[in-house]
Design an enzyme around this catalytic site. Structure first.
Site: not given
Ligand code: DGJ
Length: 652
Positions: A458, A460, A507, A514, A594
């Site tokens: 990830d 962020n 991300s 990409d 479900e």
């Molecule tokens: C952003 C990701 O896209 C989510 O799926 C998750 O993993 C969170 N970060 C966790 O902080």
């Protein structure tokens, strides 16, 4: 595709399109046009101007006032680069780009054309690289700039591909968005004045994707001319389309020029990341199929590139940071009963990470929270018949972390200024070798110590106000590109070390979706928006440039956590099967009904997963035009099997 070395050694672009024979230089027109610059070699011929002629690799300084592919600042402060043809060669196979992702191909599949161009005054050379893969109708382009002169130059703009069209009226198809709503489809006319798609965020971004399509006015999914340019790169980029004063069209794909300045000393070289191009005379479906097949077979790598991906359950929307060892085992037990093949432990398993303010960088297992070691937890999950994966965000650092306390200079912060936070975190300086070495070592150690089969990688936040303590002051313009090279270095080391590992890019969802990342990660979390109906639009936009095997999609709970919409369980399953398939909810809270449906979905996916992930994908309606229903279809390439999915969306 045709080009021509003209009488003065300029490399002119003649044609790209439907298969044709004969030299197309009759398409070139020569008029005396007011305010056009004429190269000195043309003597007093005012009809010869680089401002009007179509070019393969336009540079600043030849009299072309359209956007250049290359701008160089010379040591004398001038911005002049006049590249003329020197030589060329054609070899079997496809060129590679050390340190950068690129399409690969063997000698049977591809040929490489290299054209050497040189500026006679500065001795700056450009080697134009063309990779030709006839089986997918793909042409790739990259450029190596070499400074053979005696003085240092600075590259201030670098695009690897330019497409000039002397005639035609085109639409520009692009993919814009935001966090949790990526890759919306937009089709607008290419008009006078430049249209720019770009990222200056350090990643390719949620906001604009580094892929664009030029399509004829009447081009549809099934018919008409269209051209794609997809950048194989994960950082700041710039894509441009412009109709010029003579109604000619120019399209460019390359690195962002803002905050970019790359010094090149004598003998040094710089490689402009690759652009993948394809042309279709039969509309957008074929265009996408060309890209999908090429990316699946000749860009993605590793064990998983042509394997149906495991059906997984991810802990994020099930428990967020609030899991315990016990709750994970409960999730695992329910998952195993349904036939799910992998459990992924998302954010929160390390340091003191119980919310998103802390601990990034401290990649030590929080055994108190798990109630056991990671190895013990994994053994228990494995005993249930499931594989195990983890989330990690290696490029980041929290101020509240042991790593930051030990290495504050590893964060990208401008000296004398307060850092700019985002999600309360800072970014590691991936241009530093000590940082990339440390990360490689930490990640390898984590994977080695326990049976980890999958990593969700990830990222962020965006880069801003960035400064590297390791780069000289006048080299900070290299930083964003060097960051991406550092990221690729770590990804390459990890994938080489663990060829069996399944890497999923991420991300904040699809902020770095990409072609560059696909070289390391055959799948990418498509969006943090897990609402099935909004995913229809996100996945529709994504499908133009990227194969469905790369689109990670999960069934989540209702009301949905992002927009509170309630959608039938069946619909959620069908939408998540548009990509790699999984679940992201507390399975123990599902009703019996479900659970029954989930079991059926999983069995159905296991039976047809190959078709969904590796079949040809057809967009039969657009969720941007048809608000009542969205339809798509997969067809096996040998025609043996097809599946059509229909989702009613009348709740718009
Ligand atoms: C952003 C990701 O896209 C989510 O799926 C998750 O993993 C969170 N970060 C966790 O902080």
């Amino acid at each position: 595709y045709q080009m021509q070395i003209d009488r003065y050694g300029f490399l002119l672009h003649l044609y790209y399109g439907r298969y044709a024979e004969g030299c197309m230089d009759y398409l070139l027109t020569y008029y005396d046009r007011g305010f056009s610059a004429n190269p000195y070699d043309a003597d007093h011929d005012r009809s010869y101007s680089m401002d009007a002629l179509p070019q393969e690799f336009p540079t600043s300084g030849t009299g072309d006032f359209r956007s250049p592919a290359l701008t160089i600042k010379n040591s004398d402060g001038t911005y002049s680069c006049d590249l003329r043809y020197q030589s060329h060669r054609i070899t079997k196979g496809k060129y590679g780009l050390p340190g950068l992702p690129a399409v690969y191909a063997d000698e049977e599949e591809a040929e490489t054309l290299e054209i050497l161009m040189e500026d006679a005054v500065t001795k700056v050379q450009a080697v134009l690289l063309y990779g030709v893969l006839p089986k997918y109708d793909i042409i790739t382009r990259s450029v190596r700039i070499i400074n053979q002169g005696e003085d240092t130059i600075h590259i201030s703009k670098a695009a690897s591909a330019c497409l000039d069209f002397v005639s035609g009226d085109y639409d520009l198809i692009s993919f814009y968005g935001r966090h949790a709503m990526e890759r919306n489809f937009q089709r607008v006319p290419v008009s006078h004045g430049k249209q720019i798609l770009r990222s200056r965020r350090g990643t390719s971004s949620h906001q604009y994707n580094p892929a664009m399509i030029l399509a004829g006015k009447d081009t549809t999914e099934e018919a008409g001319d269209c051209y794609a340019m997809v950048f194989v790169y994960s950082g700041c980029f710039k894509a441009e389309a412009e109709k010029d004063q003579f109604n000619q069209t120019r399209a460019l794909m390359g690195l962002a020029s803002e905050m970019f300045s790359y010094p090149l000393g004598t003998g040094d070289s710089f490689v402009i990341p690759e652009t993948v191009m394809t042309y279709s005379a039969e509309g957008l479906s074929v265009l996408s199929h060309n890209l999908h097949r090429c990316f699946r077979n000749n860009l993605c790598r590793g064990r998983w590139k042509d394997q149906v991906r495991p059906v997984l359950v991810n802990s994020w929307e099930a428990d967020y940071f609030n899991f315990t060892g016990e709750s994970l085992l409960r999730l695992g037990k329910h998952a195993a009963e349904l036939g799910i093949e992998m459990l992924v432990l998302d954010d929160g398993w390390f340091g003191e990470r119980n919310d998103d303010n802390t601990s990034l960088g401290d990649w030590q297992v929080n055994e108190d929270k798990l109630g056991c070691t990671m190895g013990e937890l994994i053994r228990k999950i494995n005993a249930m018949g499931m594989k195990f994966g983890i989330w990690i965000e290696p490029e980041m650092i929290s101020e509240d972390s042991d790593l930051y306390r030990a290495h504050p200079d590893w964060a990208l912060v401008i000296p004398g200024r307060q850092p700019i936070r985002s999600r309360s975190q800072l970014v590691l300086d991936m241009s530093r070798e000590d940082v990339t070495d440390y990360l490689t070592e930490r990640i390898c150690d984590i994977v080695e110590k326990a049976d980890i089969q999958y990593i969700k990688w990830d990222m962020n936040r965006s880069l801003m106000a960035a400064y590297s303590a390791k780069l000289p002051r006048d080299c900070q313009g290299e930083l964003r590109h060097r960051y991406v090279l550092g990221l690729y270095k770590v990804l390459e080391a990890v994938t080489q070390r663990f060829p069996e590992l399944l890497l999923e890019g991420c991300s904040g969802g699809g902020g770095r979706f990409d072609a560059g990342m696909l070289y390391y990660c055959p799948q990418i979390w498509c969006s943090d928006n897990t609402d099935a109906i909004e995913r229809l639009r996100i996945q529709y936009g994504t499908s133009f440039g990227y194969p469905m095997s790369s689109v990670s999609a999960h069934v989540s709970v209702c009301p949905n956590h992002q927009n509170h919409r309630v959608t039938p369980f069946k619909t959620r399953g069908i939408c998540a099967m548009q990509g790699t398939f999984g679940y992201e909810l507390d399975l123990s809270k599902m009703t019996d009904e479900e659970k029954k449906m989930a079991g059926e979905q999983i069995a159905f996916f296991k039976e047809h997963g190959r078709l969904f992930q590796f079949g040809d994908y057809y967009r039969l309606t657009s969720p941007f035009e048809n608000r009542d229903y969205t339809v798509w279809e997969y067809a096996a390439q040998d025609g043996s099997e097809a599946c059509m999915s229909v989702v009613y969306t009348d709740m718009y």
